[in-house]
Design a protein around this motif. Structure first.
Motif, PDB file in Angstrom:
ATOM      1  N   LYS A  66      38.115   6.482  18.128  1.00 33.68           N
ATOM      2  CA  LYS A  66      38.602   5.992  19.159  1.00 33.68           C
ATOM      3  C   LYS A  66      40.087   5.732  19.598  1.00 33.68           C
ATOM      4  O   LYS A  66      40.597   5.991  20.616  1.00 33.68           O
ATOM      5  CB  LYS A  66      37.849   4.539  19.342  1.00 33.68           C
ATOM      6  CG  LYS A  66      36.315   4.545  19.719  1.00 33.68           C
ATOM      7  CD  LYS A  66      35.762   3.256  19.962  1.00 33.68           C
ATOM      8  CE  LYS A  66      34.398   3.208  20.267  1.00 33.68           C
ATOM      9  NZ  LYS A  66      33.676   1.896  20.350  1.00 33.68           N
ATOM     10  N   ASP A 124      32.873   2.759  -3.348  1.00 32.48           N
ATOM     11  CA  ASP A 124      32.837   1.651  -3.511  1.00 32.48           C
ATOM     12  C   ASP A 124      32.507   0.905  -2.032  1.00 32.48           C
ATOM     13  O   ASP A 124      32.047  -0.130  -1.761  1.00 32.48           O
ATOM     14  CB  ASP A 124      33.514   0.640  -4.061  1.00 32.48           C
ATOM     15  CG  ASP A 124      33.476   0.877  -5.566  1.00 32.48           C
ATOM     16  OD1 ASP A 124      32.329   1.028  -5.963  1.00 32.48           O
ATOM     17  OD2 ASP A 124      34.401   0.526  -6.692  1.00 32.48           O
ATOM     18  N   MET A 125      33.233   1.784  -0.998  1.00 31.86           N
ATOM     19  CA  MET A 125      33.461   1.277   0.405  1.00 31.86           C
ATOM     20  C   MET A 125      31.995   1.280   0.957  1.00 31.86           C
ATOM     21  O   MET A 125      31.356   2.223   1.008  1.00 31.86           O
ATOM     22  CB  MET A 125      34.244   2.204   1.183  1.00 31.86           C
ATOM     23  CG  MET A 125      34.457   1.537   2.567  1.00 31.86           C
ATOM     24  SD  MET A 125      35.527   0.313   2.953  1.00 31.86           S
ATOM     25  CE  MET A 125      37.062   1.110   2.999  1.00 31.86           C
ATOM     26  N   PRO A 126      31.351   0.248   1.447  1.00 28.80           N
ATOM     27  CA  PRO A 126      29.911   0.411   1.828  1.00 28.80           C
ATOM     28  C   PRO A 126      29.869   1.103   3.117  1.00 28.80           C
ATOM     29  O   PRO A 126      30.901   1.625   3.887  1.00 28.80           O
ATOM     30  CB  PRO A 126      29.637  -1.121   2.625  1.00 28.80           C
ATOM     31  CG  PRO A 126      30.614  -1.966   1.800  1.00 28.80           C
ATOM     32  CD  PRO A 126      32.003  -1.325   1.527  1.00 28.80           C
ATOM     33  N   ASP A 154      28.160   1.383   5.922  1.00 31.67           N
ATOM     34  CA  ASP A 154      28.665   0.852   7.335  1.00 31.67           C
ATOM     35  C   ASP A 154      29.950   0.542   7.593  1.00 31.67           C
ATOM     36  O   ASP A 154      30.690   0.698   8.672  1.00 31.67           O
ATOM     37  CB  ASP A 154      27.933  -0.372   7.739  1.00 31.67           C
ATOM     38  CG  ASP A 154      28.105  -1.538   6.664  1.00 31.67           C
ATOM     39  OD1 ASP A 154      28.735  -1.318   5.466  1.00 31.67           O
ATOM     40  OD2 ASP A 154      27.385  -2.405   6.953  1.00 31.67           O
ATOM     41  N   ALA A 155      30.839   0.261   6.460  1.00 36.96           N
ATOM     42  CA  ALA A 155      32.223  -0.131   6.856  1.00 36.96           C
ATOM     43  C   ALA A 155      32.934   1.267   6.868  1.00 36.96           C
ATOM     44  O   ALA A 155      33.726   1.349   8.012  1.00 36.96           O
ATOM     45  CB  ALA A 155      33.027  -0.645   5.453  1.00 36.96           C
ATOM     46  N   LEU A 168      36.979  -4.204  15.163  1.00 41.87           N
ATOM     47  CA  LEU A 168      36.912  -3.599  13.746  1.00 41.87           C
ATOM     48  C   LEU A 168      37.206  -4.536  12.849  1.00 41.87           C
ATOM     49  O   LEU A 168      36.425  -4.835  11.932  1.00 41.87           O
ATOM     50  CB  LEU A 168      37.874  -2.492  13.755  1.00 41.87           C
ATOM     51  CG  LEU A 168      37.994  -1.509  12.235  1.00 41.87           C
ATOM     52  CD1 LEU A 168      36.713  -1.126  11.959  1.00 41.87           C
ATOM     53  CD2 LEU A 168      39.237  -0.638  11.942  1.00 41.87           C
ATOM     54  N   GLU A 217      36.979  -3.211  -1.841  1.00 40.79           N
ATOM     55  CA  GLU A 217      37.570  -2.173  -1.140  1.00 40.79           C
ATOM     56  C   GLU A 217      37.634  -2.176   0.457  1.00 40.79           C
ATOM     57  O   GLU A 217      38.738  -1.820   0.976  1.00 40.79           O
ATOM     58  CB  GLU A 217      36.507  -0.802  -1.088  1.00 40.79           C
ATOM     59  CG  GLU A 217      36.581   0.020  -2.642  1.00 40.79           C
ATOM     60  CD  GLU A 217      37.912   0.575  -2.532  1.00 40.79           C
ATOM     61  OE1 GLU A 217      38.195   1.274  -1.556  1.00 40.79           O
ATOM     62  OE2 GLU A 217      38.599   0.390  -3.485  1.00 40.79           O
ATOM     63  N   ILE A 249      31.240  -7.573   7.198  1.00 41.42           N
ATOM     64  CA  ILE A 249      30.648  -6.822   5.791  1.00 41.42           C
ATOM     65  C   ILE A 249      31.189  -7.431   4.484  1.00 41.42           C
ATOM     66  O   ILE A 249      30.566  -7.421   3.736  1.00 41.42           O
ATOM     67  CB  ILE A 249      31.248  -5.384   6.206  1.00 41.42           C
ATOM     68  CG1 ILE A 249      30.578  -4.841   7.282  1.00 41.42           C
ATOM     69  CG2 ILE A 249      31.072  -4.720   4.825  1.00 41.42           C
ATOM     70  CD1 ILE A 249      30.927  -3.398   7.640  1.00 41.42           C
ATOM     71  N   PHE A 285      36.604   3.730  14.556  1.00 42.85           N
ATOM     72  CA  PHE A 285      37.941   2.937  15.004  1.00 42.85           C
ATOM     73  C   PHE A 285      38.722   4.067  15.246  1.00 42.85           C
ATOM     74  O   PHE A 285      39.751   4.197  16.070  1.00 42.85           O
ATOM     75  CB  PHE A 285      38.357   1.993  14.227  1.00 42.85           C
ATOM     76  CG  PHE A 285      39.747   1.393  14.590  1.00 42.85           C
ATOM     77  CD1 PHE A 285      40.057   0.792  15.721  1.00 42.85           C
ATOM     78  CD2 PHE A 285      40.658   1.942  13.703  1.00 42.85           C
ATOM     79  CE1 PHE A 285      41.394   0.597  15.850  1.00 42.85           C
ATOM     80  CE2 PHE A 285      42.146   1.372  13.796  1.00 42.85           C
ATOM     81  CZ  PHE A 285      42.558   0.796  15.169  1.00 42.85           C
ATOM     82  N   GLU A 286      38.923   4.795  14.218  1.00 46.37           N
ATOM     83  CA  GLU A 286      40.106   6.051  14.111  1.00 46.37           C
ATOM     84  C   GLU A 286      40.012   7.041  15.173  1.00 46.37           C
ATOM     85  O   GLU A 286      40.901   7.263  15.744  1.00 46.37           O
ATOM     86  CB  GLU A 286      39.889   6.523  12.675  1.00 46.37           C
ATOM     87  CG  GLU A 286      40.526   5.727  11.597  1.00 46.37           C
ATOM     88  CD  GLU A 286      41.687   5.389  11.324  1.00 46.37           C
ATOM     89  OE1 GLU A 286      42.650   5.778  12.036  1.00 46.37           O
ATOM     90  OE2 GLU A 286      42.274   4.468  10.732  1.00 46.37           O
ATOM     91  N   LEU A 320      34.504  -5.543   9.877  1.00 48.52           N
ATOM     92  CA  LEU A 320      34.731  -5.836   8.441  1.00 48.52           C
ATOM     93  C   LEU A 320      34.685  -7.149   8.054  1.00 48.52           C
ATOM     94  O   LEU A 320      34.420  -7.117   6.597  1.00 48.52           O
ATOM     95  CB  LEU A 320      36.088  -5.153   8.206  1.00 48.52           C
ATOM     96  CG  LEU A 320      36.196  -3.511   8.753  1.00 48.52           C
ATOM     97  CD1 LEU A 320      37.687  -2.831   8.435  1.00 48.52           C
ATOM     98  CD2 LEU A 320      35.270  -2.363   7.962  1.00 48.52           C
ATOM     99  N   ALA A 361      32.409   2.267  10.666  1.00 51.73           N
ATOM    100  CA  ALA A 361      33.094   1.523  11.628  1.00 51.73           C
ATOM    101  C   ALA A 361      34.729   2.057  11.676  1.00 51.73           C
ATOM    102  O   ALA A 361      35.277   2.146  12.572  1.00 51.73           O
ATOM    103  CB  ALA A 361      33.147   0.045  11.041  1.00 51.73           C
ATOM    104  N   ILE A 362      35.104   2.481  10.313  1.00 49.75           N
ATOM    105  CA  ILE A 362      36.605   2.811  10.228  1.00 49.75           C
ATOM    106  C   ILE A 362      36.829   3.833  10.730  1.00 49.75           C
ATOM    107  O   ILE A 362      37.568   4.154  11.729  1.00 49.75           O
ATOM    108  CB  ILE A 362      37.092   2.676   8.872  1.00 49.75           C
ATOM    109  CG1 ILE A 362      37.103   1.401   8.366  1.00 49.75           C
ATOM    110  CG2 ILE A 362      38.379   3.115   8.563  1.00 49.75           C
ATOM    111  CD1 ILE A 362      37.139   1.075   6.437  1.00 49.75           C
ATOM    112  N   ALA A 399      35.779   4.548  -7.040  1.00 48.69           N
ATOM    113  CA  ALA A 399      36.417   3.547  -6.076  1.00 48.69           C
ATOM    114  C   ALA A 399      36.277   3.792  -4.812  1.00 48.69           C
ATOM    115  O   ALA A 399      36.262   3.074  -3.994  1.00 48.69           O
ATOM    116  CB  ALA A 399      37.832   3.452  -6.526  1.00 48.69           C
TER     117      ALA A 399
END
Lengths: 99, 247
Positions: free
Chosen positions: A40, A25-27, A29-30, B55, B77, B62, A37-38, B59, A33-34, A22
């Motif tokens: 920054k 499953d997060m790509p 590139d996502a 962001l 997700e 995406i 962001f965190e 997203l 990006a997350i 699970a």
């Protein structure tokens, strides 16, 4: 190893793999990006906290000088009022740091 | 008993005097430092909001890509994460021709106001800074785009203000921020415009050096928008600094 133990182990392994899947499953590139962001956001917050602390430090220095000046001039009420303010400032700073 | 009360009164009076006894230059230093602290917090909040908006945009793209590729688990997700940012990706993304829902719009707004000279007037929508100047700064959004971005300061400006607000379509989102202040003797017709856009008090009858923020919509009804009025010299921000960093 009994049959029940073996089945239990298989079940636990399946659950662990499902949980991992699970999250996987997060790509990519996502995820990136997350994470960016965190990072920054943390940097912005830290920078703001540092700037606020510096500003407060400057104010404290300035007020301490004012206390000296008012004490020398025998303006004891003024000196006391500034000292009170400084004390309050110190308390709120300590409180904020604890939070 | 009387003596005890007298002593208590003297002590209380002493404490009050002490608080108001700060020399003027010290008061100014404290006030300036407070302003800077607010400015730092507002800038940080605006910066985080900008990063957050970028962001969300990233997203959302995406999710679209993963949906198209039928990667349901991956899309789910990312949607789950978007929900933690207050975005419901299961609903279709607003097209360029439609205003986003009010709840989504207001999350993208950042504003700061201070009525001092020089004052502060900041309006950000979806991370984009709007032009501001001395006076009442107004940005309006209709059909998903900015349709008004103006500053009003003089009596003549406010005659235009009345016309500009009148021309906005019903439901247009409006953000107003006061910087420094406006001329006195503004037409009373202008006051009605604030109420038309969800305000109650408006920015025209404030004490000197007060800040003002209104986030509302045309036809929303008086008092239904988000209206903030500061004390003189105080800077106010939306979202408030304490809430700005929260997801």
């Amino acid at each position: 190893m009994t049959m029940t133990n073996a089945l239990n182990r298989i079940l636990v392994l399946a659950l662990v793999l499902a949980g991992g899947a699970a999250a996987e499953d997060m790509p990519e590139d996502a995820k990136k990006a997350i994470a960016t962001f965190e990072t920054k956001k943390r940097d912005i917050d830290a920078k703001a906290a540092a700037a606020a602390a510096k500003e407060r430090e400057g104010l404290v220095k300035e007020l301490n000088k004012a206390v000296e000046r008012e004490t020398k001039a025998h303006h004891s009420a003024d000196a006391l009022a500034i000292k009170d303010y400084l004390e309050q400032l110190q308390k709120t700073t300590v409180g904020a740091k604890k939070e | 008993m009387r003596i005890f009360l007298l002593i208590l009164l003297i002590l209380l009076a002493g404490a009050v005097c002490r608080a108001s006894d700060l020399p003027d230059d010290v008061k100014t230093s404290i006030s300036l430092s407070d302003d800077k602290q607010h400015e730092i917090a507002a800038k940080a909040a605006a910066d985080v909001a900008k990063e957050r908006a970028a962001l969300i945009q990233n997203l959302t793209k995406i999710v679209e890509r993963e949906d198209k590729a039928k990667h349901d688990a991956a899309a789910a997700e990312v949607k789950k994460y978007l929900q933690t940012l207050g975005v419901d990706a299961s609903k279709p993304a607003p097209t360029a021709k439609v205003n986003p829902p009010w709840a989504d719009f207001i999350k993208t707004v950042g504003a700061s106001s201070q009525g001092t000279k020089p004052g502060v007037g900041v309006i950000q929508i979806a991370g984009k800074g709007m032009k501001t100047a001395k006076g009442l700064n107004v940005v309006a959004m209709a059909d998903g785009g900015i349709v008004l971005e103006k500053s009003y300061c003089t009596q003549t400006d406010f005659l235009n203000f009345i016309g500009d607000i009148d021309q906005l379509p019903a439901g247009a989102y409006v953000v107003m921020v006061l910087k420094e202040g406006v001329d006195k003797e503004i037409s009373s017709k202008a006051r009605k415009c604030f109420k038309d856009c969800g305000g109650r008090r408006g920015a025209l009858e404030l004490e000197a050096e007060c800040g003002y923020i209104l986030i509302g919509a045309k036809g929303m009804g008086a008092g239904a928008g988000h209206e903030q009025v500061s004390k003189p010299k105080e800077m106010i921000s939306f979202p408030p600094p304490s809430e700005a960093g929260k997801k």
